[in-house]
Motif scaffolding. Structure first.
Motif, mmCIF file in Angstrom:
data_model
loop_
_atom_site.group_PDB
_atom_site.id
_atom_site.type_symbol
_atom_site.label_atom_id
_atom_site.label_comp_id
_atom_site.label_asym_id
_atom_site.label_seq_id
_atom_site.Cartn_x
_atom_site.Cartn_y
_atom_site.Cartn_z
ATOM 1 N N CYS A 1 3.498 4.838 7.872
ATOM 2 C CA CYS A 1 2.214 4.141 8.079
ATOM 3 C C CYS A 1 2.431 2.751 8.690
ATOM 4 O O CYS A 1 3.278 1.979 8.233
ATOM 5 C CB CYS A 1 1.480 4.006 6.755
ATOM 6 N N GLU A 2 1.648 2.452 9.738
ATOM 7 C CA GLU A 2 1.824 1.163 10.403
ATOM 8 C C GLU A 2 0.541 0.341 10.433
ATOM 9 O O GLU A 2 0.413 -0.593 11.219
ATOM 10 C CB GLU A 2 2.329 1.390 11.831
ATOM 11 N N LEU B 1 10.684 0.124 -0.498
ATOM 12 C CA LEU B 1 9.821 1.305 -0.536
ATOM 13 C C LEU B 1 9.469 1.675 -1.981
ATOM 14 O O LEU B 1 8.353 2.105 -2.269
ATOM 15 C CB LEU B 1 10.508 2.480 0.166
ATOM 16 N N CYS B 2 10.428 1.462 -2.865
ATOM 17 C CA CYS B 2 10.177 1.716 -4.281
ATOM 18 C C CYS B 2 9.019 0.868 -4.793
ATOM 19 O O CYS B 2 8.104 1.347 -5.459
ATOM 20 C CB CYS B 2 11.434 1.378 -5.091
ATOM 21 N N ILE B 3 9.142 -0.414 -4.459
ATOM 22 C CA ILE B 3 8.099 -1.343 -4.901
ATOM 23 C C ILE B 3 6.740 -0.907 -4.357
ATOM 24 O O ILE B 3 5.728 -0.876 -5.081
ATOM 25 C CB ILE B 3 8.421 -2.779 -4.425
ATOM 26 N N LEU B 4 6.738 -0.563 -3.077
ATOM 27 C CA LEU B 4 5.479 -0.166 -2.432
ATOM 28 C C LEU B 4 4.897 1.076 -3.097
ATOM 29 O O LEU B 4 3.693 1.137 -3.375
ATOM 30 C CB LEU B 4 5.718 0.096 -0.936
ATOM 31 N N ASN C 1 1.618 -4.941 7.746
ATOM 32 C CA ASN C 1 1.038 -3.692 8.233
ATOM 33 C C ASN C 1 1.947 -2.486 8.033
ATOM 34 O O ASN C 1 1.474 -1.361 7.979
ATOM 35 C CB ASN C 1 0.674 -3.827 9.722
ATOM 36 N N SER C 2 3.253 -2.710 7.932
ATOM 37 C CA SER C 2 4.158 -1.568 7.723
ATOM 38 C C SER C 2 5.347 -2.021 6.886
ATOM 39 O O SER C 2 5.628 -3.214 6.772
ATOM 40 C CB SER C 2 4.656 -1.038 9.070
ATOM 41 N N ASP D 1 -6.111 -0.672 8.054
ATOM 42 C CA ASP D 1 -6.890 0.428 7.488
ATOM 43 C C ASP D 1 -7.258 0.177 6.030
ATOM 44 O O ASP D 1 -7.716 1.079 5.334
ATOM 45 C CB ASP D 1 -6.108 1.745 7.607
ATOM 46 N N GLN D 2 -7.036 -1.039 5.595
ATOM 47 C CA GLN D 2 -7.427 -1.449 4.249
ATOM 48 C C GLN D 2 -6.804 -0.590 3.160
ATOM 49 O O GLN D 2 -7.429 -0.290 2.144
ATOM 50 C CB GLN D 2 -8.950 -1.460 4.121
ATOM 51 N N ILE D 3 -5.538 -0.186 3.390
ATOM 52 C CA ILE D 3 -4.819 0.540 2.338
ATOM 53 C C ILE D 3 -4.352 -0.476 1.285
ATOM 54 O O ILE D 3 -4.471 -0.241 0.091
ATOM 55 C CB ILE D 3 -3.640 1.319 2.938
ATOM 56 N N LEU D 4 -3.867 -1.595 1.763
ATOM 57 C CA LEU D 4 -3.496 -2.674 0.854
ATOM 58 C C LEU D 4 -4.622 -3.714 0.849
ATOM 59 O O LEU D 4 -5.018 -4.201 1.911
ATOM 60 C CB LEU D 4 -2.203 -3.348 1.321
#
Lengths: 75, 347, 529
Positions: free
Chosen positions: A20-21, A5-8, A60-61, A26-29
């Motif tokens: 978030c899944e 999670l830190c890395i993300l 995706n998650s 949803d083109q977040i990444l």
């Protein structure tokens, strides 16, 4: 998991990765985020992420990512 | 499901009707420009048959006057001519004409023997678009197409003429379903005078022999006329050019003798006929004007009466009334054109 | 055969009728025969190239599958006897065996592509270098590019890599595989389909489905209209503008940017509409290749929405493997340790630049395309690096975020930026392109926009009007079709409306289409790729 999670968060500080899944759908990444992420993951967890693992289902998650890391480590 | 089929059928029919209307709309009408384009279709408006039908290029429809043949000899005739008509186009027109009537005499002008292959898309269009749909038309298209053309565009002229959308005029609406008659039994009248001066001699050619395909079609014409009991007459009109070579003359003479066909080269008879190239041509010798055409027709009428089984039909109905109508139209046209030409010259 | 030819329409009609009358189990065989016939039309020698690709890929994929099965079976049997380390070594060894098989097949096929596509480009450059030193000249070869070779090679190689990765298993039926490679609607200009996507519906039995056929048919008509009315019409003034760049500089270059954007869009999406529409009429689903690309707000997004299948191909088969390969990861580590935050991006940006270089080369063997690719890469990297700046900007003006006006600004910015890069396609060489772009500022003469100069570029005012109306129609359809394509909405609203639309399309295309004598039926731009 916390390390992941830190890395993300470092890549996208504004996203709630715990819930978030649909990070890919949803083109977040985008593709650049993904390769940055893979570089960080392979470094932090000492796993080899093969290119065929770079599919939406694995990214995706945070949970899916974590499962992938574990799978790769086991092999 | 049933409803869907009806909907589909309705719209397909509507589309079909629209396409048919558009085809008619986009087709060039040739009513105010390039009247040559209207000639081929005019034939279908004829109501009686003819004893003589002339077939060929501008050397027939500019040089012979059917009206004079009627007035002076009682010969009923029609010219199925069109611009730069090629031999195979003449052949298929002949074949198609024979479906409508069986004349006593068919006249063919041999100048087009010099063209062994399709020449230009534009002339093809002038020759073929006017024909009614028939096996002959299809065969003529097939024989005439240049490489850039498509067969389909003859069946659906919209495919060819759709680019006219920006130049459509009132004329296109006015003549959507009918055309005026511009010719006198296929003769395109011209009363202007431009004397022939300095007619250049023909440049020598590498090869004077006509193409085999032309001979084939000429043969087919002769055979066709034979089968229908029609007398085929070959002519070469007295136009000074395109130049008519002696070598060509020999080949035609030889052929006519071989097939036992009459052949008249009017170029050799100009003095006897009385054609004066100072006054009887409207474009310096390419074509005769009305005065030249009437002289030529007078001579030819006498020849036909003497040598061919034509009848003097003056006084016979329905010919008498139809041709008297034609004659008055001819006279009116002559008067109008002469007035225009005088006005042009004095202006 | 060009898509916009009567011959193709006739071919399609015959194929379509046969397709739905023969027993369904023969449908895919008919498609294969039709595809080979279609390809044969482009020249019988093209069949040799595509056969080599089909056969080598088919056999290698089968071999890879077999190896994977054997290796898997051995592993299952001996799993217990090995330690984790030993397992890893064994796996790596197995993988490298399979890798070598795949690599040889990749080399053969990309080799063929490289030879036919790039030999003359390389020779030309070598000759240029030689002449600098006064050396001799190599002769250029007269190689003709087999139709669609860039597309089918990529499609086949994508499949091979998928099999190597185990994403899909190798197709056993040679005929079915050959159909995947040669499927005629996408042979000319893509999309580049994935085996997993296309093969599902490609070889299935298809019953007559009115709705699908109507949708497909409408899409074909729409594609034809776009191509014939808009693209081929605008191609005429574009030829004039590009043909004489000295005369047409300044504002004209802006016109070239705009017109070429519209022309290429109409041409390419029109062609893809025909492809997908034809496939849909046959019951086959082909991946979408465009998603209203001119509404993108930045360049990266634009490339996710324009020529999508090409973008994802390069991403999945080049960018990802390259970015996660060991040397790049090492570079990443080293740079991060030395340069910190920015250093983290160095390796990714390097990969991006390589990706865009290859994309440029794929588009065509010329410096124009290479520079075009690199510019795209640079723009994307720069905008990536400027992201913190944007964030600050938006923090300052929070009302802009998500407002329609700001969206529009971003959209227009992206449109013109991409357009300016894209004109490298059309101008003769790279320096000329930059001279032209510079002339927009240096030689700005806006009066030509209204003094009638545009009427002298090869088409008259009526044609400009038609092109403008057509472009407007495309825009409106794009806006209306945000969620669902307009043709679906029409059909659901009322079948009469849908039929009226089709009738109008047919009539408009027949009247206003640029075809027949007097016009060269310009081939689809993507044909040569």
């Amino acid at each position: 998991m916390e390390e992941l999670l830190c890395i993300l968060r470092e890549i996208h500080p504004d996203v709630d990765f715990e819930t978030c899944e649909s990070l890919i759908d949803d083109q977040i990444l985008d593709s650049i985020d993904i390769v940055t992420l893979v570089a960080e993951i392979s470094d932090a967890f000492d796993v080899e992420v093969p290119p065929e693992a770079l599919v939406p289902e694995n990214f995706n998650s945070a949970k899916a990512l974590w499962e992938m890391i574990q799978r790769l480590d086991e092999a | 499901m049933k409803k869907a089929i009806w909907t589909a059928a309705f719209w397909c029919a509507l589309c079909g009707v629209a396409l048919w209307l558009l085809n008619a709309l986009f087709m060039p009408k040739y009513m105010s420009e390039i009247p040559e384009g209207a000639l081929i279709a005019e034939y279908y408006q004829e109501t009686t048959d003819h004893d003589v039908v002339m077939i060929g290029d501008c050397e027939v429809y500019e040089n012979f006057s059917p009206d004079l043949l009627w007035r002076e000899y009682g010969i009923t005739s029609y010219i199925r001519g069109s611009a730069q008509q090629l031999v195979w186009q003449s052949y298929y027109l002949m074949e198609e004409t024979l479906k409508h009537e069986t004349p006593k005499v068919m006249v063919f002008n041999v100048l087009s023997m010099k063209y062994g292959e399709p020449q230009s898309e534009a002339y093809n269009r002038l020759n073929l678009d006017g024909m009614r749909l028939s096996p002959q038309k299809l065969a003529a298209i097939e024989a005439s197409m240049t490489e850039e053309e498509s067969f389909l565009s003859y069946l659906f002229p919209l495919l060819r003429y759709h680019t006219r959308w920006s130049e459509l005029k009132g004329e296109d609406l006015t003549y959507l379903f009918h055309r005026d008659i511009l010719s006198d039994s296929g003769y395109l009248m011209n009363v202007q005078v431009r004397p022939a001066e300095n007619v250049p001699p023909g440049r020598p050619l590498a090869d004077y022999s006509f193409a085999p395909v032309c001979w084939d079609y000429l043969d087919k014409m002769a055979d066709l006329c034979d089968r229908h009991g029609v007398q085929l007459v070959l002519i070469k009109a007295p136009s000074l050019y395109p130049y008519w070579y002696d070598q060509w003359e020999e080949q035609i003479e030889e052929y006519a003798a071989e097939r036992n066909l009459p052949y008249i080269n009017f170029l050799e008879l100009t003095e006897e006929i009385g054609i004066d190239f100072q006054t009887d041509t409207y474009d310096s010798g390419l074509h005769l004007n009305l005065y030249g055409a009437e002289k030529l027709s007078r001579w030819f009428g006498a020849w036909l009466t003497e040598r061919c089984p034509v009848e003097d039909r003056r006084g016979q109905e329905p010919y008498e009334s139809i041709w008297s109508e034609k004659s008055s139209a001819y006279a009116i046209r002559k008067e109008r054109l002469e007035a225009e030409w005088r006005a042009e010259n004095t202006a | 055969m060009s898509f916009a030819s009567t011959r193709f329409l006739l071919f399609l009609a015959v194929l379509f009728l046969l397709y739905y009358t023969i027993p369904r189990r023969y449908q895919w065989k008919l498609l294969l025969a039709g595809s080979l016939f279609f390809y044969y039309f482009a020249g019988w020698w093209c069949l040799i190239y595509i056969s080599v690709t089909t056969v080598t890929t088919y056999l290698t994929a089968r071999k890879l599958d077999e190896l994977a099965r054997e290796q898997g079976a051995w592993f299952k049997e001996h799993r217990g006897e090995l330690s984790k380390e030993e397992r890893k070594v064994r796996k790596a060894r197995d993988k490298s065996i399979r890798f070598r098989w795949m690599l040889s097949c990749l080399l053969v096929n990309f080799g063929i592509l490289a030879v036919v596509k790039y030999t003359n480009f390389v020779i030309g450059n070598v000759n240029g270098a030689l002449s600098l030193f006064g050396g001799g000249q190599l002769p250029t070869l007269s190689l003709v590019l087999p139709m669609g070779i860039s597309f089918y090679t990529f499609q086949a190689m994508g499949y091979l890599i998928d099999v190597y990765w185990g994403k899909c298993s190798a197709e056993r039926n040679f005929g079915k595989f050959a159909l995947f490679v040669t499927f005629f609607p996408q042979l000319i200009q893509g999309p580049i389909s994935r085996f997993g996507d296309l093969s599902r519906t490609l070889c299935e039995e298809h019953a007559w489905d009115c709705r699908q056929i109507a949708m497909g048919g409408e899409r074909v008509l729409w594609g034809l209209a776009k191509k014939l009315i808009i693209a081929d019409r605008l191609a005429i003034p574009l030829r004039t503008l590009v043909g004489d760049p000295e005369q047409y500089s300044g504002v004209y270059v802006l016109a070239v940017i705009f017109l070429y954007a519209v022309q290429l869009y109409a041409d390419f999406t029109g062609g893809i509409d025909i492809t997908i529409g034809v496939a849909q009429m046959l019951g086959i689903q082909v991946t979408e290749n465009f998603q209203r690309p001119f509404f993108s707000k930045n360049v990266a997004e634009y490339w996710r929405r324009w020529h999508i299948t090409m973008g994802t191909w390069f991403r999945d088969y080049l960018f990802y493997p390259m970015s996660v390969s060991k040397p790049v990861l090492k570079l990443h580590q080293r740079c991060r340790n030395r340069f910190g935050r920015f250093g983290k991006h160095i390796s990714v940006h390097t990969c991006s630049l390589i990706l865009w270089f290859v994309t440029g080369v794929w588009h065509g063997a010329s410096w124009n395309f290479i520079v075009w690719g690199m510019l795209n890469g640079v723009v994307i990297i720069v905008s990536q690096e400027l992201e913190p700046l944007y964030a600050k900007f938006h923090a300052r003006f929070p009302q802009l975020d998500g407002s329609r006006g700001w969206d529009l600004v971003q959209i227009l910015r992206t449109f013109w930026l991409m357009g300016a890069i894209r004109v490298l396609d059309v101008y003769r060489d790279v320096p000329l392109t930059f001279r032209q772009l510079a002339s927009i500022v240096a030689d700005f003469r806006p009066q030509v926009l209204w003094d009638g100069s545009f009427l002298e570029l090869g088409i008259g005012s009526g044609d400009w009007l038609v092109a403008a109306a057509g472009t407007g129609a495309m825009l409106v359809c794009s806006l209306l079709g945000r969620r669902r394509p307009v043709r679906e909405r029409l059909l659901d609203h009322s079948p009469h409306l849908a039929w009226a639309g089709c009738t109008a399309l047919v009539l408009f295309t027949l009247i206003f289409g640029v075809y027949g004598i007097g016009f060269d039926a310009t081939q689809f731009i993507y044909n040569q790729f």
